[in-house]
Design a protein around this motif. Structure first.
Motif, PDB file in Angstrom:
ATOM      1  N   LEU A 131       1.834   9.715  -4.894  1.00 19.40           N
ATOM      2  CA  LEU A 131       2.589  11.270  -5.122  1.00 19.40           C
ATOM      3  C   LEU A 131       3.282  11.264  -5.959  1.00 19.40           C
ATOM      4  N   ALA A 132       4.106  10.322  -6.278  1.00 17.94           N
ATOM      5  CA  ALA A 132       5.443  10.768  -7.256  1.00 17.94           C
ATOM      6  C   ALA A 132       4.429  11.662  -8.544  1.00 17.94           C
ATOM      7  N   CYS A 133       3.865  10.631  -9.131  1.00 10.56           N
ATOM      8  CA  CYS A 133       2.927  11.129  -9.832  1.00 10.56           C
ATOM      9  C   CYS A 133       2.518  11.777  -9.729  1.00 10.56           C
ATOM     10  N   GLY A 134       1.923  12.921  -8.505  1.00  9.50           N
ATOM     11  CA  GLY A 134       1.148  13.837  -8.988  1.00  9.50           C
ATOM     12  C   GLY A 134       2.711  15.132  -8.447  1.00  9.50           C
ATOM     13  N   GLY A 135       2.709  14.731  -7.940  1.00  7.53           N
ATOM     14  CA  GLY A 135       4.163  15.710  -7.682  1.00  7.53           C
ATOM     15  C   GLY A 135       4.645  16.183  -9.145  1.00  7.53           C
ATOM     16  N   THR A 136       5.422  15.126  -9.409  1.00  5.50           N
ATOM     17  CA  THR A 136       5.735  15.648 -11.308  1.00  5.50           C
ATOM     18  C   THR A 136       4.728  16.390 -11.691  1.00  5.50           C
ATOM     19  N   TRP A 137       4.191  16.132 -11.872  1.00  6.32           N
ATOM     20  CA  TRP A 137       2.660  16.584 -12.629  1.00  6.32           C
ATOM     21  C   TRP A 137       2.707  18.267 -11.978  1.00  6.32           C
ATOM     22  N   VAL A 178       0.809  -1.341   0.438  1.00  2.00           N
ATOM     23  CA  VAL A 178       0.243  -0.483   0.386  1.00  2.00           C
ATOM     24  C   VAL A 178       0.996   1.613  -0.192  1.00  2.00           C
ATOM     25  N   ASP A 179       2.169   1.556   0.760  1.00  7.23           N
ATOM     26  CA  ASP A 179       3.078   2.582   0.183  1.00  7.23           C
ATOM     27  C   ASP A 179       3.493   2.583  -0.226  1.00  7.23           C
ATOM     28  N   GLY A 180       3.883   1.957  -1.971  1.00  6.87           N
ATOM     29  CA  GLY A 180       4.003   1.658  -2.444  1.00  6.87           C
ATOM     30  C   GLY A 180       3.255   2.856  -3.475  1.00  6.87           C
TER      31      GLY A 180
END
Length: 92
Positions: free
Chosen positions: A20-26, A12-14
């Motif tokens: 979060l990484a995808c949203g932050g990159t966007w 679940v953490d993964g």
């Protein structure tokens, strides 16, 4: 998978970290593309970058050190920078 004392990753953490990484990159792409239109002074840009970098650094350091409560300070610093940049980016 354990990372350090008090920290570990589950499936679940993964999934959450990936989202979060995808949203932050966007968000970063949007901010960088619209940076010339934000009309922020150089000092404000430097301060926001420093605050965001400090926040991310403290979040990462809290995982790998004995000071695992520093995540709260890092999350607050990063959150302030994001709360300033998101409305500015969305308006333009």
């Amino acid at each position: 998978m354990p990372i350090s004392e008090g920290h570990g990753l589950s499936a679940v953490d993964g999934v959450g970290a990936t989202l979060l990484a995808c949203g932050g990159t966007w968000l970063e792409v949007l901010v960088v593309r619209r940076l010339p239109y934000l009309a922020l002074p150089p000092r404000a840009l430097f301060a926001l970058g420093l605050l965001a970098g400090l926040g991310v650094g403290l979040l990462i350091a809290s995982v790998f050190s004995g000071f695992f409560w520093w995540w709260a300070v890092g999350a607050t610093a990063l959150g302030v920078a994001v709360l300033v940049l998101v409305p500015l980016t969305a308006r333009r």
